[in-house]
Write a protein that holds these residues in place. Structure first.
Motif, short mmCIF file in Angstrom:
data_model
loop_
_atom_site.label_atom_id
_atom_site.label_comp_id
_atom_site.label_asym_id
_atom_site.label_seq_id
_atom_site.Cartn_x
_atom_site.Cartn_y
_atom_site.Cartn_z
N LEU A 112 22.12 35.87 -2.54
CA LEU A 112 21.57 37.21 -2.28
C LEU A 112 21.20 37.31 -0.80
N ILE A 113 21.66 38.37 -0.15
CA ILE A 113 21.39 38.55 1.28
C ILE A 113 20.64 39.86 1.49
N ASP A 114 19.62 39.76 2.32
CA ASP A 114 18.76 40.92 2.65
C ASP A 114 19.61 42.08 3.15
N GLY A 115 19.43 43.23 2.54
CA GLY A 115 20.14 44.42 3.00
C GLY A 115 21.53 44.57 2.39
N PHE A 166 19.98 43.26 -1.97
CA PHE A 166 18.75 43.98 -2.30
C PHE A 166 18.35 44.79 -1.07
N PRO A 167 17.79 45.98 -1.30
CA PRO A 167 17.44 46.82 -0.16
C PRO A 167 16.35 46.16 0.69
N LYS A 168 16.43 46.38 1.99
CA LYS A 168 15.37 45.87 2.89
C LYS A 168 14.03 46.42 2.41
N LEU A 197 17.31 28.16 0.70
CA LEU A 197 16.60 29.32 1.24
C LEU A 197 16.71 29.36 2.77
N SER A 198 17.24 30.46 3.29
CA SER A 198 17.27 30.68 4.74
C SER A 198 16.24 31.74 5.06
N LEU A 199 15.25 31.33 5.81
CA LEU A 199 14.05 32.16 5.97
C LEU A 199 13.85 32.57 7.43
N PRO A 200 13.76 33.87 7.72
CA PRO A 200 13.41 34.28 9.08
C PRO A 200 11.95 33.93 9.35
N LYS A 201 11.62 33.73 10.61
CA LYS A 201 10.25 33.36 10.97
C LYS A 201 9.25 34.40 10.43
N ALA A 202 9.65 35.67 10.45
CA ALA A 202 8.76 36.75 10.00
C ALA A 202 8.38 36.63 8.53
N CYS A 203 9.13 35.83 7.76
CA CYS A 203 8.82 35.66 6.33
C CYS A 203 8.09 34.34 6.06
N CYS A 235 18.32 36.03 9.25
CA CYS A 235 18.40 36.95 8.13
C CYS A 235 17.96 36.23 6.85
N LEU A 236 17.16 36.90 6.03
CA LEU A 236 16.74 36.30 4.77
C LEU A 236 17.94 36.20 3.82
N ALA A 237 18.22 34.99 3.37
CA ALA A 237 19.33 34.79 2.42
C ALA A 237 18.94 33.68 1.48
N LEU A 238 19.29 33.80 0.22
CA LEU A 238 18.99 32.71 -0.70
C LEU A 238 20.15 32.50 -1.66
N THR A 239 20.41 31.23 -1.89
CA THR A 239 21.47 30.86 -2.83
C THR A 239 20.83 30.02 -3.92
N ILE A 240 20.99 30.47 -5.15
CA ILE A 240 20.51 29.66 -6.27
C ILE A 240 21.73 29.11 -7.00
#
Ligand code: ADP
Ligand code: MG
Length: 328
Positions: free
Chosen positions: A51-54, A57-59, A92-98, A132-137
Motif C-alpha cells: 500500500l502506497i500513500d496517495g 489510500f488517500p493522503k 515499512l518505509s516511513l517518512p521522517k514526518a511519520c 513516501c509512506l509505503a508498507l508491504t505486508i
C-alpha cells in the motif's frame, strides 16, 4: 526515535498475538529471521500486498485505517485461496514526518485490532526511512495439502456467488475524490472502504466446496473475468441479482452510472463458483453474520466472457470487458 526503538516499542508487542499456536522451538521478532513450524499435512500459502500513500489510500487517511487495510487485503487474498491465516510480516518505509509516537501508536493499534480478531502474530519485518509512506505486508496461511481453491477450477453448471454488497469501495472513493456528495452515503460505506473485513471464516468454509474463488479487489467484472479466463469457461450473470447497498442503489438511481459498482475496486468480497449441491450444503452451515448471493452460473466458453441478463439499458453493448482497476 531510532529504528530499534520503533521496532521494540510498537512492533515487538504484536508478536505475542496468537503466537501460542507455535511451538517452543519457534521464533518470532528479534533475530535475523523468524522460524516457524507448519502443521503436519498442510501447505503454506503466501500472499503479499503493498500500500502506497496517495495511491492505495488517500493522503490524510488515519494511521489506524492504513494499518488495518494493509493486513485486511492480505487476509482477503488468503481467504480467496481457502486458507486459514497463520502469521504475517511488515516492511515499512516511513517518512521522517511519520516517525513520532502519535502516528506509530495509532498505526500499531490498527494492526493490533485486526490481528487480534484473527489471532495472528507479527513475526518480523523491516523498518526503513523513505520520502513516501509505503508498507508491504506478507501474510502466510495454511491449508490441508491439495485443498487450495484456485482460479482455474470453475466448471460448467457451477453457480457463481459473491459474499456481500458490490460497489461500496468504488463509491466511497468516488465520493472522497469529490465526484459524489458524501452526505448521500451511509457511514457504513466509508467503514467498509477504510476497514474492510476480510472473509476469513467463509474462506475456510469454501475450502472443501468451491471449484474456484477470487477476492474482489479490482472490481467484480475484472476479477470474475480472471476466474472465467483461467477456467476456459463463460458465465451467465443476472445484473438484477448483484447485491448493492442502499447507498449504491441511490447512487445508481440518480446517476445511472451502472458501470461504477461492477468495475470499481476495493470491495474485498469473495467471488466463488460451486456446484448446486455444495452450495446447498454451504447454506446450511452459514452463521447469521454470513450471507452469500448467487449472481449467475458458469456456462460453456463462448465468444462473450459474460452473457448478461437484466442489464440496464444504458449498459447494453457498452460494457467493456476486463475494465477493472489497473495500475499501469
Ligand atoms: P536485520 O538488520 O538483521 O535485517 P533488523 O534490525 O532489520 O534486522 O530487524 C530486527 C528484528 O526486528 C528482526 O527480527 C526483524 O524481523 C524485526 N523487524 C524489523 N522491522 C520490523 C517491522 N516493521 N515489523 C515487525 N518486525 C520488524
Ligand atoms: Mg533489516
Amino acid at each position: 526515535m531510532s529504528e530499534f526503538s520503533i521496532i521494540d516499542d510498537y512492533f515487538k508487542p504484536l508478536n505475542q498475538i496468537g503466537f501460542e499456536k507455535f511451538g517452543s522451538k519457534d521464533l518470532g521478532i528479534g533475530d535475523d529471521g523468524a522460524v516457524l513450524s507448519c502443521p503436519a499435512g498442510h501447505q503454506l500459502v503466501v500472499v503479499t500486498d503493498t500500500l502506497i500513500d496517495g495511491v492505495h489510500f488517500p493522503k490524510g487517511t488515519r494511521p489506524f485505517d492504513i494499518a488495518w487495510k494493509a493486513l485486511a487485503v492480505n487476509l482477503s487474498d488468503l481467504a480467496a485461496m481457502g486458507a486459514e491465516p497463520a502469521f504475517y510480516s511488515l516492511a515499512l518505509s516511513l517518512p521522517k514526518a511519520c516517525a513520532h509516537a502519535e502516528f506509530l501508536e495509532d498505526f500499531a493499534e490498527g494492526l493490533r485490532s485486526i490481528s487480534s480478531q484473527f489471532g495472528i502474530p507479527l513475526v518480523g519485518g523491516d523498518t526503513t526511512r523513505s520520502d513516501c509512506l509505503a508498507l508491504t505486508i506478507t501474510a502466510q496461511g495454511w491449508l490441508p495439502e491439495g485443498k487450495a481453491v484456485v482460479r482455474s477450477g470453475a466448471q460448467v453448471g457451477d453457480q457463481i456467488y459473491v459474499s456481500g454488497c458490490i460497489g461500496d469501495g468504488a463509491l466511497a472513493l468516488e465520493s472522497l475524490l469529490g465526484h459524489y456528495d458524501s452526505r448521500q452515503l451511509d457511514v457504513s460505506v466509508f467503514e467498509k472502504f477504510n476497514r474492510p473485513i476480510p472473509h476469513v471464516q467463509l474462506g475456510c468454509m469454501i475450502q472443501n466446496k468451491a471449484h474456484a474463488a477470487i477476492d474482489i479487489s479490482d472490481g467484480l467484472l475484472a476479477d470474475l473475468g480472471h476466474i472465467l479466463e483461467a477456467s476456459d469457461v463463460s458465465a451467465h450473470i443476472d445484473f438484477s441479482k448483484i447485491p448493492f447497498s442502499d447507498s449504491v442503489k441511490s447512487y445508481l438511481a440518480s446517476t445511472e452510472n451502472y458501470q461504477l459498482p461492477i468495475s470499481g475496486g476495493d470491495d474485498y468480497e469473495l467471488c466463488f463458483t460451486m456446484s448446486v449441491d455444495q452450495a446447498e450444503t454451504l447454506k446450511t452451515q452459514l452463521t447469521d453474520d454470513l450471507q452469500i448471493y448467487c449472481i449467475g452460473e458458469v456456462c460453456k466458453q463462448s465468444d462473450e466472457l459474460i452473457v448478461w441478463r437484466n442489464l440496464p439499458p444504458s449498459l447494453q453493448g457498452k460494457l467493456k470487458q476486463g475494465s477493472g482497476f489497473q495500475h499501469f
